[in-house]
Design a protein around this motif. Structure first.
Motif, PDB file in Angstrom:
ATOM      1  N   LEU A  86       0.864  -1.176   0.000  1.00 36.14           N
ATOM      2  CA  LEU A  86       0.000   0.000   0.000  1.00 36.14           C
ATOM      3  C   LEU A  86       0.900   1.226   0.000  1.00 36.14           C
ATOM      4  CD1 LEU A  86      -2.388  -1.104   2.902  1.00 36.14           C
ATOM      5  CD2 LEU A  86      -2.240  -2.007   0.586  1.00 36.14           C
ATOM      6  N   SER A 107      -2.869  -0.600  -3.307  1.00 35.19           N
ATOM      7  CA  SER A 107      -3.695   0.612  -3.199  1.00 35.19           C
ATOM      8  C   SER A 107      -2.776   1.778  -2.872  1.00 35.19           C
ATOM      9  CB  SER A 107      -4.842   0.480  -2.185  1.00 35.19           C
ATOM     10  OG  SER A 107      -4.359   0.263  -0.902  1.00 35.19           O
ATOM     11  N   TYR A 108      -3.356   2.965  -2.927  1.00 37.74           N
ATOM     12  CA  TYR A 108      -2.566   4.192  -2.756  1.00 37.74           C
ATOM     13  C   TYR A 108      -3.314   5.073  -1.764  1.00 37.74           C
ATOM     14  CZ  TYR A 108       0.303   8.204  -4.262  1.00 37.74           C
ATOM     15  OH  TYR A 108       1.176   9.261  -4.328  1.00 37.74           O
ATOM     16  N   VAL A 109      -2.683   5.336  -0.636  1.00 35.14           N
ATOM     17  CA  VAL A 109      -3.335   6.121   0.417  1.00 35.14           C
ATOM     18  C   VAL A 109      -2.499   7.369   0.676  1.00 35.14           C
ATOM     19  CG1 VAL A 109      -4.063   6.126   2.842  1.00 35.14           C
ATOM     20  CG2 VAL A 109      -4.302   4.041   1.470  1.00 35.14           C
ATOM     21  N   SER A 120      -7.455   7.698  12.257  1.00 31.50           N
ATOM     22  CA  SER A 120      -8.633   7.199  11.537  1.00 31.50           C
ATOM     23  C   SER A 120      -8.249   6.529  10.220  1.00 31.50           C
ATOM     24  CB  SER A 120      -9.669   8.313  11.331  1.00 31.50           C
ATOM     25  OG  SER A 120      -9.097   9.398  10.668  1.00 31.50           O
ATOM     26  N   VAL A 121      -7.209   7.050   9.551  1.00 29.65           N
ATOM     27  CA  VAL A 121      -6.769   6.410   8.306  1.00 29.65           C
ATOM     28  C   VAL A 121      -6.212   5.019   8.597  1.00 29.65           C
ATOM     29  CG1 VAL A 121      -5.014   6.489   6.479  1.00 29.65           C
ATOM     30  CG2 VAL A 121      -6.332   8.541   7.012  1.00 29.65           C
ATOM     31  N   ASP A 124      -9.015   2.578   9.396  1.00 29.06           N
ATOM     32  CA  ASP A 124      -9.720   2.107   8.198  1.00 29.06           C
ATOM     33  C   ASP A 124      -8.876   1.106   7.420  1.00 29.06           C
ATOM     34  OD1 ASP A 124     -12.008   3.551   8.652  1.00 29.06           O
ATOM     35  OD2 ASP A 124     -11.401   5.264   7.422  1.00 29.06           O
ATOM     36  N   LEU A 125      -7.598   1.402   7.358  1.00 26.97           N
ATOM     37  CA  LEU A 125      -6.673   0.540   6.631  1.00 26.97           C
ATOM     38  C   LEU A 125      -6.591  -0.850   7.292  1.00 26.97           C
ATOM     39  CD1 LEU A 125      -3.516   2.387   5.568  1.00 26.97           C
ATOM     40  CD2 LEU A 125      -3.291   0.130   6.474  1.00 26.97           C
ATOM     41  N   ASN A 127      -8.856  -2.157   9.369  1.00 26.24           N
ATOM     42  CA  ASN A 127     -10.158  -2.819   9.294  1.00 26.24           C
ATOM     43  C   ASN A 127     -10.340  -3.527   7.964  1.00 26.24           C
ATOM     44  OD1 ASN A 127     -11.152  -2.288  11.822  1.00 26.24           O
ATOM     45  ND2 ASN A 127     -12.070  -0.329  11.234  1.00 26.24           N
ATOM     46  N   PHE A 128      -9.875  -2.913   6.889  1.00 25.11           N
ATOM     47  CA  PHE A 128     -10.051  -3.578   5.598  1.00 25.11           C
ATOM     48  C   PHE A 128      -9.039  -4.707   5.410  1.00 25.11           C
ATOM     49  CE2 PHE A 128      -9.247  -4.377   1.137  1.00 25.11           C
ATOM     50  CZ  PHE A 128     -10.521  -4.768   0.753  1.00 25.11           C
ATOM     51  N   TRP A 129      -7.751  -4.389   5.561  1.00 24.22           N
ATOM     52  CA  TRP A 129      -6.730  -5.385   5.185  1.00 24.22           C
ATOM     53  C   TRP A 129      -6.578  -6.518   6.200  1.00 24.22           C
ATOM     54  CZ3 TRP A 129      -4.864  -6.133   0.518  1.00 24.22           C
ATOM     55  CH2 TRP A 129      -5.001  -5.094  -0.406  1.00 24.22           C
ATOM     56  N   VAL A 132     -11.281  -7.640   6.746  1.00 23.72           N
ATOM     57  CA  VAL A 132     -12.176  -7.934   5.611  1.00 23.72           C
ATOM     58  C   VAL A 132     -11.443  -8.758   4.556  1.00 23.72           C
ATOM     59  CG1 VAL A 132     -13.548  -6.925   3.747  1.00 23.72           C
ATOM     60  CG2 VAL A 132     -13.591  -5.878   6.010  1.00 23.72           C
TER      61      VAL A 132
END
Lengths: 142, 158
Positions: A86, A107-109, A120-121, A124-125, A127-129, A132
């Protein structure tokens, strides 16, 4: 016995590394964070771990070996070419974004501007990787 | 804030696919469904005339169980522009070999099919809609590049 999941971070900026590590402390459970301060440092440290990191946060603008060069090396190496990478950069330039995807970034953040945003970033990162998606991190290569 | 997220769903038109589409609708994510039942469908989609290319995806979600993921990823990853599009493969189960296979095909990530799409899509959208900078995919870029590889793809997909 299950190995602890690893998250890898490469960044040459001490302040950014501090913010990233503090943000990870808030949202990680048992995962270990592997910190590297350059592309060469990362490649050296990857030799010593038993499992692939679940994902790698990769800065772009680094001296000696840029993030794009690191990404190219990882994608050319069969030991690491499946590891999610990422891009985590201050650059918001569309050519950088497009190039990262063309080279195989997952992905690109964009790096946030404040610590609260970092938290928060990173949340989220994670939680997804980690919660999920599934990654090839269970692959042993040593 | 990053560019707009627009998702192309590829697979069969099952209740599960409809539940996923409903979840995207509830999170305000533009999406379109493309059947993968016929081999030529996706190729035809990306080779339409410019006037028809009204929906250019910035993310693709591909059903591993019904979407012919190996073929579709091979097609996309050979394309000079479409290869930028992140492709999320989702499917039943979480077998490590199947996970690795999805990444070997060139998937951006593998996602085990959740029991509840609505709940799972909260994390998905927080990440892909709010945090991720997506590639630029212009219809004209896609089409001009596609013209160069039409001959090759026609042979592959015939």
């Amino acid at each position: 016995m299950k190995n602890k999941q690893i998250i890898a971070v490469v960044d040459d900026d001490d302040d950014d590394l501090f913010l990233i590590q503090e943000a990870f402390k808030v949202c990680l459970n048992e995962e270990k964070v592997l910190i590297a301060t350059s592309g060469m440092d990362l490649l050296s440290r990857l030799e010593t771990v038993k499992t692939l990191p679940s994902f790698l946060l990769l800065d772009l603008n680094m001296p000696l070996m840029s993030g794009f060069e690191v990404l190219g090396k990882l994608r050319a190496d069969p030991r690491y070419n499946l590891m999610p990478v990422l891009i985590f950069s201050t650059s918001n330039a569309q050519p950088d974004i497009d190039r990262a995807y063309e080279l195989g970034a997952n992905s690109y953040v964009k790096k946030p501007d404040s610590f609260n945003d970092y938290k928060s970033v990173v949340e989220d990162l994670c939680n997804f990787w980690l919660r999920v998606a599934s990654t090839p991190s269970s692959r042993f290569y040593r | 804030m990053t560019g707009p997220l627009s998702i192309l769903l590829i697979g069969s038109d099952t209740p599960d696919r409809q539940a996923l589409a409903d979840a995207f609708r509830s999170y305000g994510v533009p999406h379109r469904y493309l059947s993968a039942q016929e081999d030529v469908t996706l190729n035809a989609y990306f080779q339409k005339g410019l006037a028809d290319a009204l929906f250019v995806p910035t993310l693709i979600m591909l059903d591993r169980d019904t979407g012919k993921p190996a073929k579709i990823l091979e097609l996309l990853k050979q394309h000079p522009v479409l290869r930028r599009i992140p492709v999320i493969v989702y499917g039943s189960g979480n077998d490590p070999e199947q996970v690795r296979l999805a990444y070997r095909w060139g998937a951006t990530c593998y996602m085990p099919r959740p029991e509840n799409w609505q709940a799972s899509m909260a994390h998905f959208c927080s990440y892909w809609k709010k945090r991720v900078a997506l590639p630029t995919i212009k219809a004209e870029d896609s089409l001009s590049s596609t013209q160069n590889s039409n001959q090759h793809n026609r042979r592959r997909w015939a």
